[in-house]
Design a protein around this motif. Structure first.
Motif, PDB file in Angstrom:
ATOM      1  N   UNK A 189       0.819  -1.219   0.000  1.00 22.01           N
ATOM      2  CA  UNK A 189       0.000   0.000   0.000  1.00 22.01           C
ATOM      3  C   UNK A 189       0.850   1.265   0.000  1.00 22.01           C
ATOM      4  N   UNK A 190       0.242   2.350  -0.451  1.00 21.22           N
ATOM      5  CA  UNK A 190       0.882   3.665  -0.376  1.00 21.22           C
ATOM      6  C   UNK A 190       0.062   4.542   0.549  1.00 21.22           C
ATOM      7  N   UNK A 191       0.765   5.470   1.222  1.00 16.09           N
ATOM      8  CA  UNK A 191       0.107   6.312   2.220  1.00 16.09           C
ATOM      9  C   UNK A 191       0.449   7.758   1.928  1.00 16.09           C
ATOM     10  N   UNK A 192      -0.302   8.350   1.001  1.00 17.79           N
ATOM     11  CA  UNK A 192       0.005   9.714   0.581  1.00 17.79           C
ATOM     12  C   UNK A 192      -0.564  10.754   1.523  1.00 17.79           C
ATOM     13  N   UNK A 193      -1.720  10.473   2.101  1.00 17.32           N
ATOM     14  CA  UNK A 193      -2.366  11.480   2.946  1.00 17.32           C
ATOM     15  C   UNK A 193      -2.568  11.015   4.374  1.00 17.32           C
ATOM     16  N   UNK A 194      -2.513   9.727   4.569  1.00 18.84           N
ATOM     17  CA  UNK A 194      -2.804   9.205   5.904  1.00 18.84           C
ATOM     18  C   UNK A 194      -1.586   9.333   6.814  1.00 18.84           C
ATOM     19  N   UNK A 195      -1.797   9.798   8.030  1.00 20.67           N
ATOM     20  CA  UNK A 195      -0.734   9.902   9.024  1.00 20.67           C
ATOM     21  C   UNK A 195      -1.101   9.063  10.235  1.00 20.67           C
ATOM     22  N   UNK A 196      -0.129   8.330  10.756  1.00 24.93           N
ATOM     23  CA  UNK A 196      -0.383   7.505  11.933  1.00 24.93           C
ATOM     24  C   UNK A 196      -0.593   8.384  13.154  1.00 24.93           C
ATOM     25  N   UNK A 197      -1.566   8.015  13.984  1.00 25.65           N
ATOM     26  CA  UNK A 197      -1.774   8.738  15.237  1.00 25.65           C
ATOM     27  C   UNK A 197      -0.717   8.307  16.235  1.00 25.65           C
ATOM     28  N   UNK A 198      -0.652   9.029  17.338  1.00 21.67           N
ATOM     29  CA  UNK A 198       0.330   8.680  18.383  1.00 21.67           C
ATOM     30  C   UNK A 198       0.058   7.320  18.970  1.00 21.67           C
ATOM     31  N   UNK A 253       1.269  -9.187   2.517  1.00 18.39           N
ATOM     32  CA  UNK A 253       0.935  -7.785   2.770  1.00 18.39           C
ATOM     33  C   UNK A 253       2.151  -7.096   3.378  1.00 18.39           C
ATOM     34  N   UNK A 254       2.696  -6.123   2.654  1.00 18.32           N
ATOM     35  CA  UNK A 254       3.853  -5.367   3.138  1.00 18.32           C
ATOM     36  C   UNK A 254       3.398  -3.943   3.400  1.00 18.32           C
ATOM     37  N   UNK A 255       3.082  -3.665   4.640  1.00 24.49           N
ATOM     38  CA  UNK A 255       2.576  -2.336   4.957  1.00 24.49           C
ATOM     39  C   UNK A 255       2.542  -2.105   6.443  1.00 24.49           C
ATOM     40  N   UNK A 256       1.641  -1.258   6.875  1.00 22.20           N
ATOM     41  CA  UNK A 256       1.533  -0.901   8.281  1.00 22.20           C
ATOM     42  C   UNK A 256       0.401  -1.670   8.942  1.00 22.20           C
ATOM     43  N   UNK A 257       0.524  -1.834  10.246  1.00 19.89           N
ATOM     44  CA  UNK A 257      -0.530  -2.437  11.046  1.00 19.89           C
ATOM     45  C   UNK A 257      -0.701  -1.613  12.312  1.00 19.89           C
ATOM     46  N   UNK A 258      -1.901  -1.648  12.833  1.00 20.00           N
ATOM     47  CA  UNK A 258      -2.199  -0.926  14.072  1.00 20.00           C
ATOM     48  C   UNK A 258      -2.550  -1.963  15.132  1.00 20.00           C
ATOM     49  N   UNK A 290      -3.418  -1.732   7.482  1.00 18.72           N
ATOM     50  CA  UNK A 290      -3.721  -0.467   6.812  1.00 18.72           C
ATOM     51  C   UNK A 290      -3.383  -0.575   5.330  1.00 18.72           C
ATOM     52  N   UNK A 291      -4.388  -0.392   4.475  1.00 20.97           N
ATOM     53  CA  UNK A 291      -4.193  -0.426   3.027  1.00 20.97           C
ATOM     54  C   UNK A 291      -4.053   0.998   2.486  1.00 20.97           C
ATOM     55  N   UNK A 292      -3.884   1.115   1.178  1.00 20.40           N
ATOM     56  CA  UNK A 292      -3.680   2.429   0.564  1.00 20.40           C
ATOM     57  C   UNK A 292      -4.792   3.384   0.971  1.00 20.40           C
ATOM     58  N   UNK A 293      -4.411   4.638   1.226  1.00 22.55           N
ATOM     59  CA  UNK A 293      -5.348   5.565   1.832  1.00 22.55           C
ATOM     60  C   UNK A 293      -6.055   6.482   0.832  1.00 22.55           C
ATOM     61  N   UNK A 294      -6.104   6.096  -0.446  1.00 23.24           N
ATOM     62  CA  UNK A 294      -6.877   6.904  -1.391  1.00 23.24           C
ATOM     63  C   UNK A 294      -8.371   6.716  -1.160  1.00 23.24           C
ATOM     64  N   UNK A 295      -8.725   5.646  -0.421  1.00 24.30           N
ATOM     65  CA  UNK A 295     -10.107   5.430  -0.023  1.00 24.30           C
ATOM     66  C   UNK A 295     -10.216   5.634   1.478  1.00 24.30           C
TER      67      UNK A 295
END
Length: 886
Positions: free
Chosen positions: A649-658, A711-716, A728-733
């Protein structure tokens, strides 16, 4: 006092007393329903369960069609109907909630009468209480009380002053009950004083002695283990408010006696026991509770003769066979636990009392009773164990595990006991799964099937208990239910074969075999102690490893140090200590399967030090949730048309919270993940999903043709509420998080899920029920194994290990060995000693089936196509020349 209010209070009181007078409570409540004159269209068609019970059928016949439906009455009736499902015999939270949601859908706060509205809020209180959502309980009680106060005059006109005041007292007492459960002393005392003020204001006008007496009992129960004298003060108040209530007097004395025994104030209980012995013609549950107090008292003061007498009385009362029991000559074959006592709480207590006396005969009887208790859990467990019953089970498990250490226990008996424990644990895991599915935002046909199956199974159990009376109607209904269950199971199997196998499996050791050189190590925390069971091709051995808490603390320290690469010496020293506790006496093995518990689920065993370096350097390690998952036939063999699918996934606009522990690199967008999947796709010729293609929707709609899902990306990771953990998948949606509850509802026939994201292997845990993690959720979706991370995985080292891992998978190595070799390659090829710290390479672990994965590409190399063209061309030339020659 309303009959409804009284019935609810009776149930809660009985739960506190640890026994159920279900029939009495139902009769009172049913009388309320029978007294209602109006009818509701919604009850014309009843549940199958309701139809199967003659007494409920009589009630339903009263609801005739054609009468005008009043909104307030409709809300009132739905609330009453929902409360039927609070009872143990009909316990069905889903159905209860469904009826209350119907009431909510027609609820008009201004149009509905205060009596109907307060009754609805109290019913919602009962539902939230069943779910242990005590914040919600307090919220609905506040709403109910606000209605009682703000619309008091209207309520009095509607139902009369007695009923209106009674309902208000009911809400105030329930607040006391809730703060007792929350063990919040200040709030408890405040709520009790508020009820006391209300009692002083209206007590002369309306008889509120039941509520103030019950509230006094609640406060006494709160102090029972903290302050015996203060507890006795409130129990005496309970008696003084209702001296003619035999039940209140009996159980206040009982709990007062337990308070004194718990505080070792042994001068007081003897007189209390004598007073309670004076009660005549009491229900058998009362007799059992009285003898329980006496048995505990005599056990603690070492009075063997009186203990034997009381224990004999208790066991004889509980014996379904009707044969007198003698604990000095106990014969298990002559004892069958009484059906009305579904969970063997009191039987467990008898076993504890007997083992406290220094007498070999009583110790032997105690052991036999613990075995019977385990069998009872294995046979009768229907749902996930409540916290209280889980405490009882862990006590039984503790004693059984200690018994397994003995050399005089035969292998056959060890296997029998271990199989029973595994069945109990497996039922708990399945019921936890079903609870998680209830949270899913994407309910499937499977959910409806499972819900219906559970209701039918409850009905089947009831009918089988009635079958002994040779009732022809019951026999016919049982046959019908059995046929419906068979059909439902076919549908569940078709919808999710894996879940069907896990839910229907009766675990047996003879269903799986271990190859030579493989060990299974199962770690169990039971009653604050840590045990290890070791299985090999020819051995089953149980070991007591000491107190759990010190080991758990060491493991926590170790995991914390793992994230501090500069403290490598401290890590090694701590590892040696942990190895000495957990593994020092195990034989050498090529492969080890570890079934961890509690904090050990966070712990990478491959990092423990041996004479040859890390354990990973000589042993391949895989992890499992339970023994049942080791059955080879659990997952059907599937032929896949493509090798793998890769998501980056790509994360162009999404920012991880603290709060979101997504730290797989300094930047949120992962460059290493993209390079990782590009390289892996070359190795396997797999399909790549990046940028907008790497969406949650793409993943959920992935065709069932890939052997591996990567899946190579972020997890919460959410340790407080594991069901909120997500990938967490690509954040265009906007909807780009895949939650655990959603994964449970998926269907996949892939062989392996590789969760190359941070923290994917760790979820929260509760005592003995297992981790509710992303990796486990994938397993229940049908994927037999996952590779996932125990901490935030550094981006670059993850890429290197994954590339090596896939290379070994392609060579045909079992998954655990492929992962082992990939880690060893990293250590061998990394020249920077600082980057050899385990933090950089040891995060990923394998959970599940260890069989090799077929990564053979369905696509032929390009030169095969060129060669084919040349062959066809040469063949064409040959045929042309041959034709010319003719």
């Amino acid at each position: 006092m309303s009959v409804f209010s009284f019935s609810i209070r009776v149930i809660i009181l009985f739960i506190s007393f640890s026994f159920l007078f279900v029939t009495y409570g139902q009769d009172v409540f049913l009388a309320e329903l029978k007294s209602l004159e109006s009818q509701a269209d919604s009850l014309v068609e009843a549940d199958e369960y309701m139809k199967a019970e003659p007494i409920y059928r009589q009630i339903l016949e009263q609801y005739e069609e054609g009468k005008e439906k009043d909104l307030s009455f409709h809300v009132l009736l739905l609330s009453h109907y929902a409360d039927l499902y609070v009872y143990d015999r009909l316990s069905n939270i889903e159905r209860e909630e469904e009826l209350l949601l119907q009431a909510e859908s027609i609820l008009d706060l201004e149009a509905v009468s205060p009596y109907a509205l307060s009754t609805y809020y109290i019913s919602r209180t009962a539902l939230e209480n069943e779910k242990s959502n005590y914040d919600n309980v307090l919220g609905y009680l506040q709403k109910a009380h606000e209605v009682c106060v703000s619309r008091r005059e209207e309520m009095i006109q509607e139902v009369g002053v007695n009923e209106a005041i009674d309902i208000e007292a009911n809400t105030l007492e329930w607040v006391v009950s809730t703060y007792q459960k929350l063990t919040q002393e200040d709030k408890l005392v405040e709520a009790y004083n508020k009820l006391t003020d209300f009692y002083e204001q209206f007590g002369e006008q309306v008889d509120l002695s039941f509520y103030i007496s019950l509230a006094s009992f609640r406060v006494g129960r709160f102090y029972q283990r903290l302050d015996a004298k203060k507890a006795a003060f409130y129990f005496d108040k309970c008696i003084n408010f209702q001296p003619d209530n035999q039940q209140q007097v009996f159980y206040s004395n009982l709990c007062k006696g337990f308070a004194y025994v718990g505080a070792k104030m042994y001068d007081q209980p003897k007189a209390i026991i004598k007073e309670m012995d004076g009660f005549e013609d009491i229900p058998f549950q009362w007799e059992l509770n009285r003898d329980e107090l006496a048995s505990r008292y005599y056990s603690e003061i070492g009075d063997k003769d009186n203990l034997v007498n009381r224990a004999n009385r208790m066991l004889t009362t509980m014996n379904k066979q009707g044969i007198p029991v003698n604990v000095l000559a106990f014969k298990p074959e002559n004892f069958t636990h009484f059906d009305a006592l579904d969970v063997p709480v009191l039987l467990t207590q008898v076993a504890v009392f007997l083992e406290e006396i220094d007498d070999p005969t009583l110790r032997k009887t105690s052991e036999e009773l613990f075995k019977i208790c385990l069998k009872r859990f294995e046979e009768k467990q229907k749902r996930e164990l409540s916290n209280y019953h889980l405490i009882i089970y862990k006590l039984i498990q503790n004693r059984i595990l200690k018994l397994l250490e003995r050399n005089d226990i035969s292998s056959a008996e060890k296997i029998d006991l271990l199989e029973m424990m595994e069945k109990v644990e497996q039922k708990g895991r399945i019921n936890k799964l079903l609870a998680n599915r209830a949270l899913a935002s994407n309910p499937s046909g499977l959910d409806a099937f499972i819900k219906e199956e559970r209701e039918l199974r409850d009905l089947e159990t009831e009918l089988k208990q009635q079958e002994e009376e040779n009732d022809s109607l019951t026999n016919a209904e049982l046959m019908k239910v059995t046929l419906e269950l068979n059909e439902l199971q076919k549908q569940i199997k078709q919808e999710n074969p894996t879940l069907f196998s896990l839910a229907s499996t009766d675990f047996a050791f003879d269903e799986f075999s271990l190859p030579t050189g493989t060990l299974i190590l199962k770690f169990i925390e039971a009653r604050g102690e840590l045990f290890r069971i070791m299985f090999s091709a020819d051995t089953i051995a149980s070991s007591h490893l000491g107190e759990y808490d010190p080991t758990g603390e060491l493991v926590g320290q170790y995991v914390s140090l793992l994230k501090q690469p500069e403290k490598v010496d401290s890590l090694a020293l701590l590892g040696e200590i942990i190895y000495g506790i957990l593994l020092t006496d195990i034989p050498s093995a090529k492969n080890i399967v570890i079934i961890p518990d509690l904090a050990l689920r966070y712990f990478p065993f491959e990092l423990l030090p041996t004479d040859e370096g890390y354990l990973v350097e000589k042993t391949a390690i895989a992890y499992q949730q339970g023994l049942v998952y080791l059955k080879e036939q659990l997952y059907p063999e599937v032929v896949h048309s493509q090798s793998a699918s890769f998501f980056a996934p790509s994360y162009s606009s999404f920012l991880a919270s603290s709060e979101e522990l997504a730290v797989r690199g300094e930047e949120y967008d992962l460059q290493g993940a993209k390079e990782e999947v590009d390289r892996l796709s070359e190795l396997t010729d797999g399909a790549i999903f990046t940028e907008k293609q790497a969406s949650k929707a793409s993943f959920l709609n992935l065709p069932n043709k890939y052997s591996v899902i990567h899946l190579a990306g972020h997890a919460y990771l959410n340790d407080e509420d594991p069901e909120l953990s997500n990938l967490v998948f690509s954040d265009h949606e906007e909807d780009n998080k895949l939650y655990v509850s959603e994964i449970y509802g998926m269907k996949s026939n892939a062989d392996l899920a590789v969760l190359s994201a941070c923290n994917t292997g760790v979820g929260g845990y509760t005592s003995g029920t297992g981790v509710a993690s992303l990796s486990e959720a994938f397993m229940y979706a049908g994927i037999p194994s996952t590779v996932s991370s125990l901490w935030s995985a550094p981006d670059q080292s993850t890429k290197e290990i994954m590339i090596s891992f896939y290379g070994y998978l392609k060579e045909g190595l079992p998954k655990s060995q492929a992962l082992q070799q990939a880690k060893l390659d990293y250590l061998k090829n990394t020249s920077n000693d600082k980057l050899k710290h385990p933090y950089y390479w040891a995060a990923f672990v394998l959970y599940g089936n260890d069989a090799p994965v077929d990564l053979t590409s369905s696509k032929l190399p390009w030169y095969y196509g060129v060669l084919a063209v040349l062959v066809i061309g040469l063949l064409g030339v040959f045929l042309w020349r041959r034709s010319k020659a003719k």
